[in-house]
Motif scaffolding. Structure first.
Motif, short mmCIF file in Angstrom:
data_model
loop_
_atom_site.label_atom_id
_atom_site.label_comp_id
_atom_site.label_asym_id
_atom_site.label_seq_id
_atom_site.Cartn_x
_atom_site.Cartn_y
_atom_site.Cartn_z
N ASP A 455 0.85 -1.20 0.00
CA ASP A 455 0.00 0.00 0.00
C ASP A 455 0.89 1.25 0.00
N PRO A 456 1.66 1.45 -1.09
CA PRO A 456 2.64 2.55 -1.07
C PRO A 456 1.99 3.92 -0.91
N LEU A 457 0.73 4.05 -1.31
CA LEU A 457 0.08 5.36 -1.18
C LEU A 457 -0.56 5.54 0.21
N GLY A 458 -0.56 4.47 0.98
CA GLY A 458 -1.10 4.56 2.35
C GLY A 458 -2.59 4.84 2.39
N ILE A 459 -3.34 4.29 1.42
CA ILE A 459 -4.78 4.61 1.39
C ILE A 459 -5.62 3.66 2.25
N MET A 460 -5.08 2.49 2.61
CA MET A 460 -5.93 1.51 3.31
C MET A 460 -5.94 1.75 4.82
N ASN A 461 -7.08 2.13 5.31
CA ASN A 461 -7.32 2.36 6.74
C ASN A 461 -6.18 3.12 7.42
N PRO A 462 -5.88 4.34 6.91
CA PRO A 462 -4.74 5.07 7.46
C PRO A 462 -4.93 5.36 8.95
N GLY A 463 -3.87 5.18 9.70
CA GLY A 463 -3.92 5.46 11.15
C GLY A 463 -4.28 4.25 11.99
N ALA A 464 -4.73 3.16 11.35
CA ALA A 464 -5.03 1.94 12.10
C ALA A 464 -3.79 1.06 12.17
N VAL A 465 -3.64 0.35 13.23
CA VAL A 465 -2.59 -0.64 13.50
C VAL A 465 -1.19 0.01 13.66
N LEU A 466 -0.67 0.59 12.58
CA LEU A 466 0.66 1.19 12.65
C LEU A 466 0.54 2.70 12.78
N LEU A 467 1.22 3.28 13.75
CA LEU A 467 1.19 4.74 13.90
C LEU A 467 1.82 5.36 12.66
N THR A 468 1.25 6.46 12.20
CA THR A 468 1.82 7.14 11.03
C THR A 468 2.53 8.40 11.50
N GLY A 469 3.42 8.91 10.67
CA GLY A 469 4.07 10.18 10.96
C GLY A 469 5.19 10.06 11.98
#
Ligand SMILES: Cc1cc2nc3c(=O)[nH]c(=O)nc-3n(C[C@H](O)[C@H](O)[C@H](O)COP(=O)(O)OP(=O)(O)OC[C@H]3O[C@@H](n4cnc5c(N)ncnc54)[C@H](O)[C@@H]3O)c2cc1C
Length: 469
Positions: A455-469
């Protein structure tokens, strides 16, 4: 009110013949009321090709997608409270049971079929789909697979993962994974089925599953047994294993607080004991027609009485009484919700650590703050719901600022004993920081690499499971 980007997304969905509607509050809240989701549009695909179209469109527009099943998840995986407004992709219209093959013991269901619908289809074929828990009329199989749900029969039949033979899914690229195989043996490289199961919508959208059905026990025996303490409950479990082997399917722990909350909030529930025991277990055995599970239950009860492990018990005398017993167990989450928890936990420990953990964590919490603790759960799996409530007569709002501290203590003590901070509910958004804190660094690095690759664009359920940023 839709902004221009949402209006365009909605228009593009309609152009492709994909039904959609405005997000009503039901799609934006979770049951415990701790998170409120963002979202304007809910896409309602009718088939897998439409799911693929939606994902390609969202990739083009760089819009996040939240796969949505029954909305019963307990870790806020299905609601995004912050970040750019996502599209909610609900599987509710894809709810067909595509095939039931009694001779094979398999069933193909679309992701939007509820757990209860699948149970009923299996029963009509004379078989059992053993996944079972309180939310089964609303929870959908896509959601159950996405979080790898457990429930009351894991002891005998395993988690949702163990009941899944194959998956059809749409990957973040929009490609369709045609993995709806029904093979018990298939060692042909990386098993993407197991990668998608438990990925909570972050690696793709599950659109259908091939599921394993099992023989339906012809005879059941169910009992509530009052035990001295959790250690006695675990010795009782060993005794049952010796006597009943694989026919023991459920072994649930209830604390006295569970009965007190049920009595206070759910008067319709028939409690099994006149005086609530401090600790008790709900046990169920299931066998074929030529065996007598009630006799095994009664003999084990007698042996446990003699050894001082149990001091009271009720064996269900009818189907109605069995249903009443299970209602007691299944209404505990609702009673908890009505009381209002400061913090809820879904932990698991090695069986030999469970009693020591309860004995250690309970006074540690009481030393931290005045509270009531409702410990209950799937003891046979080492899985406890260790939930913390305000003192009687007080509301949780006054204690909200203590939630993180309470959870830290519960999780730290559990992990120190070789346990996990998420047994059967998943990570979602509620436990993403815990995963970061307790997760093995090598595992986290591999998870991030897999996420970036698929998911290189990070579109799938962003913010769930793995912290972003
Ligand atoms: C009263 C009650 C009792 C419960 N008891 C148990 C129990 O005993 N054991 C247990 O394990 N759990 C239990 N649960 C939690 C249960 O696991 C979840 O509620 C359920 O499995 C989630 O299914 P859902 O369809 O509601 O998913 P949702 O809540 O809609 O979604 C959950 C997650 O899955 C993702 N998702 C949903 N559908 C898909 C899909 N098709 N493809 C990819 N990702 C998807 C979502 O994005 C989200 O991250 C209980 C919940 C309640 C409310």
């Amino acid at each position: 009110m839709l902004n221009d980007a949402d209006a365009e997304l909605s228009r593009r969905l309609i152009e492709r013949g994909i039904a959609n509607r405005d997000a009503t509050p039901a799609y934006l809240q979770e049951l415990r009321g701790n998170y409120k989701g963002l979202g304007h549009t809910v896409a309602l695909p009718a088939d897998t090709a439409q799911v693929s179209d939606i994902i390609r469109l969202c990739a083009e527009k760089r819009v996040g997608v939240i796969p949505y099943g029954g909305g019963t998840g307990l870790v806020a995986g299905q609601v995004a409270p912050e970040g750019p407004v996502p599209l909610i992709l609900s599987l509710e219209k894809m709810s067909a049971i595509r095939a039931v093959r009694a001779e094979e013991g398999t069933l193909d269901a679309e992701a939007g079929a509820t757990i209860a619908d699948i149970q009923r289809a299996a029963e009509a074929a004379g078989l059992l789909f053993p996944l079972s828990y309180g939310a089964q009329e609303s929870a959908r199989i896509g959601g159950a697979l996405a979080v790898n749900s457990g429930g009351i029969n894991v002891l005998r039949y395993g988690m949702t993962r163990d009941l899944c033979l194959g998956l059809e899914a749409v990957l973040p690229s929009g490609e369709i994974l045609h993995g709806l195989k029904r093979l018990r043996k298939d060692n042909t490289g990386y098993d993407l089925r197991h990668l998608l199961i438990g990925s909570e919508g972050t690696l793709g959208v599950i659109t259908a599953a091939a599921l394993r059905l099992v023989a339906r026990p012809a005879r059941l025996a169910t009992a509530f047994l009052a035990v001295e303490d959790p250690a006695a409950a675990l010795t009782l479990l060993s005794l049952f294993r010796d006597q009943a082997a694989e026919s023991i399917s459920s072994f649930e722990l209830l604390s006295g607080q569970s009965y007190a909350f049920l009595g206070a909030t759910c008067p319709e529930v028939r409690l099994p004991f006149e005086t609530a025991p401090e600790w008790s277990v709900l046990v169920e055995l299931g066998t074929g027609p030529s065996l007598d599970p009630e006799a095994v239950l009664a003999e084990t009860f007698e042996a446990a009485l003699e050894r001082g492990l149990v001091h009271d018990g009720r064996i269900a005398q009818s189907g109605q009484q069995r249903a009443d017993f299970w209602q007691v167990r299944e209404m505990i989450p609702e009673a908890n919700r009505r009381i209002g928890a400061i913090a809820s936990h879904d932990i698991a420990l090695p069986l030999s650590e469970v009693a020591g953990y309860i004995a250690e964590a309970t006074p540690a919490l009481r030393a931290l703050l005045p509270c009531r603790i409702n410990v209950f759960g799937h003891l046979g799996d080492g899985n406890l719901h260790f939930n913390v409530f305000p003192p009687s007569g007080e509301g949780r709002d006054a204690y909200r600022h203590r939630t993180a501290e309470v959870t830290r203590l519960v999780h730290d003590m559990c992990v120190a004993r070789g346990g996990t901070f998420s047994a059967e509910h998943g990570i979602g958004r509620a436990k993403a920081a815990d995963l970061q804190r307790y997760g093995d660094p090598a595992k986290l690095a591999a998870m991030r690499a897999i996420k970036a690759a698929l998911d290189p664009l990070g579109i799938m359920n962003p913010g769930a499971v793995l912290l972003t940023g």
